[in-house]
Write an enzyme that holds these catalytic residues in place. Structure first.
Site, PDB file in Angstrom:
ATOM      1  N   ARG A  73      -6.813   3.568  17.037  1.00 35.00           N
ATOM      2  CA  ARG A  73      -5.865   4.221  17.935  1.00 35.00           C
ATOM      3  C   ARG A  73      -6.625   5.271  18.743  1.00 35.00           C
ATOM      4  O   ARG A  73      -7.515   5.937  18.236  1.00 35.00           O
ATOM      5  CB  ARG A  73      -4.746   4.897  17.140  1.00 35.00           C
ATOM      6  CG  ARG A  73      -3.708   3.933  16.570  1.00 35.00           C
ATOM      7  CD  ARG A  73      -2.571   4.679  15.913  1.00 35.00           C
ATOM      8  NE  ARG A  73      -3.005   5.442  14.767  1.00 35.00           N
ATOM      9  CZ  ARG A  73      -3.201   6.755  14.743  1.00 35.00           C
ATOM     10  NH1 ARG A  73      -2.956   7.484  15.820  1.00 35.00           N
ATOM     11  NH2 ARG A  73      -3.631   7.339  13.660  1.00 35.00           N
ATOM     12  N   TYR A 201      -6.181  -3.175  20.340  1.00 33.13           N
ATOM     13  CA  TYR A 201      -6.228  -2.732  18.945  1.00 33.13           C
ATOM     14  C   TYR A 201      -4.811  -2.545  18.372  1.00 33.13           C
ATOM     15  O   TYR A 201      -3.956  -1.889  19.002  1.00 33.13           O
ATOM     16  CB  TYR A 201      -7.031  -1.423  18.802  1.00 33.13           C
ATOM     17  CG  TYR A 201      -6.857  -0.881  17.407  1.00 33.13           C
ATOM     18  CD1 TYR A 201      -7.515  -1.489  16.340  1.00 33.13           C
ATOM     19  CD2 TYR A 201      -5.957   0.132  17.127  1.00 33.13           C
ATOM     20  CE1 TYR A 201      -7.283  -1.078  15.042  1.00 33.13           C
ATOM     21  CE2 TYR A 201      -5.725   0.566  15.826  1.00 33.13           C
ATOM     22  CZ  TYR A 201      -6.394  -0.057  14.790  1.00 33.13           C
ATOM     23  OH  TYR A 201      -6.146   0.341  13.503  1.00 33.13           O
ATOM     24  N   LYS A 210       3.660   2.101  15.166  1.00 37.16           N
ATOM     25  CA  LYS A 210       3.594   3.551  15.377  1.00 37.16           C
ATOM     26  C   LYS A 210       4.422   3.986  16.591  1.00 37.16           C
ATOM     27  O   LYS A 210       5.096   5.004  16.566  1.00 37.16           O
ATOM     28  CB  LYS A 210       2.147   4.004  15.545  1.00 37.16           C
ATOM     29  CG  LYS A 210       1.223   3.636  14.380  1.00 37.16           C
ATOM     30  CD  LYS A 210       1.696   4.208  13.071  1.00 37.16           C
ATOM     31  CE  LYS A 210       0.611   4.081  12.002  1.00 37.16           C
ATOM     32  NZ  LYS A 210       1.082   4.546  10.683  1.00 37.16           N
ATOM     33  N   HIS A 230       6.607   8.860   8.339  1.00 34.62           N
ATOM     34  CA  HIS A 230       5.343   8.180   8.032  1.00 34.62           C
ATOM     35  C   HIS A 230       5.183   8.154   6.516  1.00 34.62           C
ATOM     36  O   HIS A 230       4.364   8.870   5.950  1.00 34.62           O
ATOM     37  CB  HIS A 230       4.219   8.960   8.709  1.00 34.62           C
ATOM     38  CG  HIS A 230       2.902   8.253   8.708  1.00 34.62           C
ATOM     39  ND1 HIS A 230       1.713   8.908   8.879  1.00 34.62           N
ATOM     40  CD2 HIS A 230       2.587   6.943   8.562  1.00 34.62           C
ATOM     41  CE1 HIS A 230       0.724   8.039   8.843  1.00 34.62           C
ATOM     42  NE2 HIS A 230       1.223   6.843   8.642  1.00 34.62           N
ATOM     43  N   SER A 252      -4.141  10.306   6.576  1.00 33.35           N
ATOM     44  CA  SER A 252      -4.958   9.110   6.400  1.00 33.35           C
ATOM     45  C   SER A 252      -6.048   9.347   5.343  1.00 33.35           C
ATOM     46  O   SER A 252      -6.426  10.484   5.075  1.00 33.35           O
ATOM     47  CB  SER A 252      -5.594   8.703   7.730  1.00 33.35           C
ATOM     48  OG  SER A 252      -6.404   9.748   8.192  1.00 33.35           O
ATOM     49  N   CYS A 254      -5.894   9.000   2.105  1.00 35.30           N
ATOM     50  CA  CYS A 254      -5.465   9.525   0.806  1.00 35.30           C
ATOM     51  C   CYS A 254      -4.974   8.409  -0.115  1.00 35.30           C
ATOM     52  O   CYS A 254      -4.554   8.663  -1.237  1.00 35.30           O
ATOM     53  CB  CYS A 254      -4.364  10.562   0.983  1.00 35.30           C
ATOM     54  SG  CYS A 254      -4.957  12.127   1.658  1.00 35.30           S
ATOM     55  N   ASP A 281       4.053   2.288   4.828  1.00 38.57           N
ATOM     56  CA  ASP A 281       3.720   3.098   6.006  1.00 38.57           C
ATOM     57  C   ASP A 281       4.887   3.850   6.630  1.00 38.57           C
ATOM     58  O   ASP A 281       4.713   4.984   7.046  1.00 38.57           O
ATOM     59  CB  ASP A 281       3.066   2.198   7.066  1.00 38.57           C
ATOM     60  CG  ASP A 281       2.277   2.983   8.110  1.00 38.57           C
ATOM     61  OD1 ASP A 281       1.692   4.025   7.740  1.00 38.57           O
ATOM     62  OD2 ASP A 281       2.254   2.568   9.275  1.00 38.57           O
ATOM     63  N   ARG A 379      -9.198  -4.304   9.612  1.00 40.32           N
ATOM     64  CA  ARG A 379      -7.825  -4.403   9.108  1.00 40.32           C
ATOM     65  C   ARG A 379      -7.473  -5.802   8.637  1.00 40.32           C
ATOM     66  O   ARG A 379      -8.123  -6.782   8.984  1.00 40.32           O
ATOM     67  CB  ARG A 379      -6.848  -4.036  10.236  1.00 40.32           C
ATOM     68  CG  ARG A 379      -7.010  -2.635  10.791  1.00 40.32           C
ATOM     69  CD  ARG A 379      -6.189  -1.658  10.013  1.00 40.32           C
ATOM     70  NE  ARG A 379      -6.490  -0.270  10.344  1.00 40.32           N
ATOM     71  CZ  ARG A 379      -5.663   0.733  10.070  1.00 40.32           C
ATOM     72  NH1 ARG A 379      -4.498   0.511   9.491  1.00 40.32           N
ATOM     73  NH2 ARG A 379      -6.012   1.964  10.335  1.00 40.32           N
TER      74      ARG A 379
HETATM   75  O1  TSX Z   1      -6.190   5.562  -3.195  1.00 40.41           O
HETATM   76  C1  TSX Z   1      -6.606   6.411  -3.942  1.00 40.41           C
HETATM   77  N1  TSX Z   1      -5.755   6.977  -4.864  1.00 40.41           N
HETATM   78  C2  TSX Z   1      -4.315   6.596  -4.877  1.00 40.41           C
HETATM   79  C3  TSX Z   1      -4.143   5.375  -5.662  1.00 40.41           C
HETATM   80  C4  TSX Z   1      -2.989   4.936  -6.132  1.00 40.41           C
HETATM   81  N2  TSX Z   1      -7.928   6.799  -3.862  1.00 40.41           N
HETATM   82  C5  TSX Z   1      -8.797   6.279  -2.814  1.00 40.41           C
HETATM   83  C6  TSX Z   1      -8.717   7.229  -1.641  1.00 40.41           C
HETATM   84  C7  TSX Z   1      -9.209   6.666  -0.373  1.00 40.41           C
HETATM   85  C8  TSX Z   1      -8.329   5.626   0.217  1.00 40.41           C
HETATM   86  C9  TSX Z   1      -8.391   7.722  -4.733  1.00 40.41           C
HETATM   87  N3  TSX Z   1      -9.606   8.267  -4.861  1.00 40.41           N
HETATM   88  C10 TSX Z   1      -7.561   8.291  -5.690  1.00 40.41           C
HETATM   89  C11 TSX Z   1      -6.205   7.895  -5.782  1.00 40.41           C
HETATM   90  O2  TSX Z   1      -5.448   8.380  -6.624  1.00 40.41           O
HETATM   91  N4  TSX Z   1      -8.286   9.194  -6.401  1.00 40.41           N
HETATM   92  C12 TSX Z   1      -9.522   9.163  -5.872  1.00 40.41           C
HETATM   93  C13 TSX Z   1     -10.661  10.000  -6.335  1.00 40.41           C
HETATM   94  C14 TSX Z   1     -11.414   9.246  -7.408  1.00 40.41           C
HETATM   95  C15 TSX Z   1     -12.367   8.330  -7.044  1.00 40.41           C
HETATM   96  C16 TSX Z   1     -13.058   7.635  -8.038  1.00 40.41           C
HETATM   97  C17 TSX Z   1     -12.803   7.892  -9.364  1.00 40.41           C
HETATM   98  C18 TSX Z   1     -11.846   8.814  -9.726  1.00 40.41           C
HETATM   99  C19 TSX Z   1     -11.147   9.492  -8.732  1.00 40.41           C
HETATM  100  N5  TSX Z   1     -13.559   7.203 -10.327  1.00 40.41           N
HETATM  101  C20 TSX Z   1     -13.582   7.375 -11.681  1.00 40.41           C
HETATM  102  O3  TSX Z   1     -12.892   8.199 -12.214  1.00 40.41           O
HETATM  103  C21 TSX Z   1     -14.427   6.482 -12.459  1.00 40.41           C
HETATM  104 MN    MN Z   2       0.116   4.996   8.846  1.00 35.81          MN
END
Ligand code: TSX
Ligand code: MN
Length: 597
Positions: A73, A201, A210, A230, A252, A254, A281, A379
């Site tokens: 975007r 895109y 969106k 959102h 984004s 998370c 979303d 994507r």
């Molecule tokens: O999506 C994530 N979530 C929500 C899942 C339901 N991610 C990926 C974020 C980028 C898109 C996460 N990353 C989450 C999470 O709850 N937590 C983390 C951080 C994390 C990354 C790797 C580990 C632990 C926490 N690995 C180990 O503990 C081995």
């Molecule tokens: Mn979104």
């Protein structure tokens, strides 16, 4: 192809006018049939717009590549075009409607010469539901048509529901020359109109998503007294077999999509927990006569980020995208399947990268940086019904009742694993002051904090001061408003290591949230809100080292006092437009922190 007729005069007149401007060779109405879809696929294959992937391993799947400078975007080319500038607010780009129409008209003029203009009648939300809105997208892109057929409800039944004088969002799109200098994403909420030109895109051109479901819908929702947000929507089936629904907003990166379809960890699965995905979303939410907030997902597909999707991070999505999926800007493997950074298994030895160039594992560019096989924003477009955790209430015209609203962000230090707002107004303050830290994968400075209230910064179609006021008003109208919570899966220790395992384990936090909604557990009052008592989070099967849960739930008064400086700076952007109630919440938090320091 067979002709479709509508008796809707406004629709017919508008299409004629747009066709006169864009000058397509022909106009084709999309009827939503499998037969027409097959024809479009065949034509797109012949024209090289899509490629067929290995049909044994990925049945019904295709690959598409966008232009290398058209991969995300383009917020700086996205405008809210209200007559009065203050109506767009300090967080949106604004252009006057006359200036915007004039500028875009010059680009649209004759842009569809030699091309077909497709007329896509689509419904956001179940056809005929009182939640739903009808849009008509005119486009010269078959890729857009094929994607819209996954993401929305498309076809003759929508025209039928529109009837002879029904209203619709007028969505016009042309790839034109795919020239970034002649690219504009324009929203005219006062005219119920969207014009997008010069891009191919997804987020810029699938106008139901969106542009309509968030920017234009948020504008309509304020007038009609509902919420266009959102947010993911998920059902949590508990030990008693009852399903409760939550809606959650995250900036984004998370993991919103991962959360929407998480797999319960063994300890909780044994108690009978199961997840039902409603959406990943967008949530449209209305107050029903029962005084509760009810939500639908207006979409029918996921337009998800590929990199990082694997059977550890999101097993349900890995299963979802095995068939009838359109992949965009991923790496093509020699066996006709696809790959991206963070996919299951080893990186392939070779392939064709997202630019269409030969790629070998480990290759570096002229500056010595690794060349990515898939674009970081590559994507997949895939139907929700493919998802093993898809809710059986996707077509319910009334949606699902929302027990809790969750906000969140990526914060290494500040925010605890979870806290509950004292009340609706305090929860709106929590949402309005949401922020996330930038990680290495994103542009900007590492650790920099970016404000993203309710994760709506790029998507609110009007002044966000008015948006916060609308949220406050909605709370007053509900006899049984959802409780509001804030979560942070990303707290780290002194060495920068994540304290919380995240992913499926997050269900332990969601369980506590629902227990709070059902008045099953007490909580500990802190200056920022209620936090769990340690014993009320079920840790069966998750042995965290001694003291980790305490660290996850600790409130650092000094950190919060620093945070208030950033919140104040952000709120001041809105000048007199920020609701007094939010300044009140700010002052109250300041005072509570002081009393505890
Ligand atoms: O999506 C994530 N979530 C929500 C899942 C339901 N991610 C990926 C974020 C980028 C898109 C996460 N990353 C989450 C999470 O709850 N937590 C983390 C951080 C994390 C990354 C790797 C580990 C632990 C926490 N690995 C180990 O503990 C081995
Ligand atoms: Mn979104």
């Amino acid at each position: 192809m067979k002709k479709t007729f509508s008796s809707n005069k406004k629709l017919i007149d508008w299409i004629s006018k747009m066709a006169r401007m864009c000058q397509p060779d022909r106009v084709v109405w999309i009827d939503g049939s499998d037969e027409q879809k097959l024809t479009l696929e065949k034509q797109s294959l012949a024209e090289g717009e899509i490629m067929r992937l290995n049909q044994e391993k990925l049945p019904g799947c295709f690959l598409h590549r966008t232009a290398p400078d058209d991969v995300a975007r383009t917020e700086h080319l996205t405008f809210i075009c209200t007559r009065k500038k203050p109506d767009a607010g300090p967080t949106n780009n604004w252009m006057s409607p006359s200036c915007a129409y004039n500028k875009a008209r010059e680009i649209f003029k004759g842009a569809m010469k030699g091309r077909t203009m497709y007329v896509i009648p689509f419904s956001m939300g179940p056809v005929g539901s009182s939640f739903s809105k009808i849009g008509i997208e005119l486009t010269d892109s078959k890729y857009v048509v094929l994607n819209m057929m996954i993401m929305t409800r498309v076809g003759d039944h929508v025209l039928k529901a529109l009837g002879k004088d029904g209203d619709f969002t007028k969505c016009l799109h042309s790839k034109a020359q795919l020239d970034i200098k002649k690219r504009l994403i324009l929203h005219f909420p006062e005219d119920n109109t969207i014009w997008s030109v010069g891009s191919g895109y997804g987020g810029n051109v699938l106008l139901g998503k969106k542009c309509l479901s968030l920017r234009v819908a948020s504008f309509i929702a304020r007038k009609e007294q509902w919420l266009a947000e959102h947010m993911l929507i998920m059902g949590i089936e508990g030990p008693n077999g009852h399903i409760e629904y939550i809606a959650a907003a995250f900036p984004s990166a998370c993991g919103k999509t991962n959360l929407a379809m998480l797999i319960p960890p063994e300890g909780l699965k044994a108690k009978g927990y199961r997840i039902w995905t409603v959406g990943d979303d967008i949530a449209w939410m209305r107050i029903d006569t029962d005084g509760r907030l009810w939500a639908i997902n207006p979409e029918t597909g996921f337009f998800g980020v590929a990199p990082g999707t694997n059977s550890k991070t999101n097993p349900n999505m890995v299963e979802t995208i095995r068939k009838n999926t359109i992949y965009t800007n991923v790496l093509l493997k020699p066996d006709g399947t696809v790959w991206w950074e963070g996919a299951d298994g080893e990186a392939p030895l070779e392939g064709i990268d997202w630019r269409g160039q030969p790629w070998r594992k480990g290759i570096k560019d002229s500056e010595g940086n690794p060349v990515k096989g898939a674009h970081p924003n590559s994507r997949f477009t895939t139907p929700i019904t493919n998802c093993p955790s898809a809710s059986f209430r996707l077509d319910q015209p009334h949606g699902v009742p929302i027990s809790a609203i969750i906000f969140g962000g990526k914060r290494q230090h500040l925010a605890p694993l979870v806290y509950e707002a004292f009340n609706w107004q305090h929860g709106v303050f929590a949402g309005a002051s949401m922020a996330s830290e930038l990680t290495a994968a994103q542009m900007g400075k590492l650790g920099q904090v970016r404000r993203d209230p309710m994760a709506m910064i790029p998507f609110c179609g009007y002044n966000m001061g008015d948006y916060f006021r609308h949220w406050l008003n909605m709370g007053k109208k509900m006899a049984k408003p959802p409780k509001i919570f804030y979560v942070n899966w990303f707290r780290t220790d002194e060495d920068g290591k994540f304290l919380w395992p995240g992913y499926g384990e997050n269900l332990r936090v969601l369980e506590w949230i629902l227990d709070r909604c059902n008045h099953k557990v007490q909580a500990q009052k802190t200056p920022i809100g209620y936090v769990p008592m340690r014993s009320n989070i079920d840790m069966t099967g998750l042995p965290l080292p001694e003291g980790v849960l305490d660290k996850l739930l600790a409130i650092d008064i000094k950190e919060w006092q620093k945070e208030l400086v950033g919140i104040k700076e952000f709120f001041k952007l809105f000048k007199k437009g920020l609701p007094e109630e939010l300044w009140q919440e700010y002052d109250d938090l300041l005072a509570r922190l002081k009393a505890n320091s």
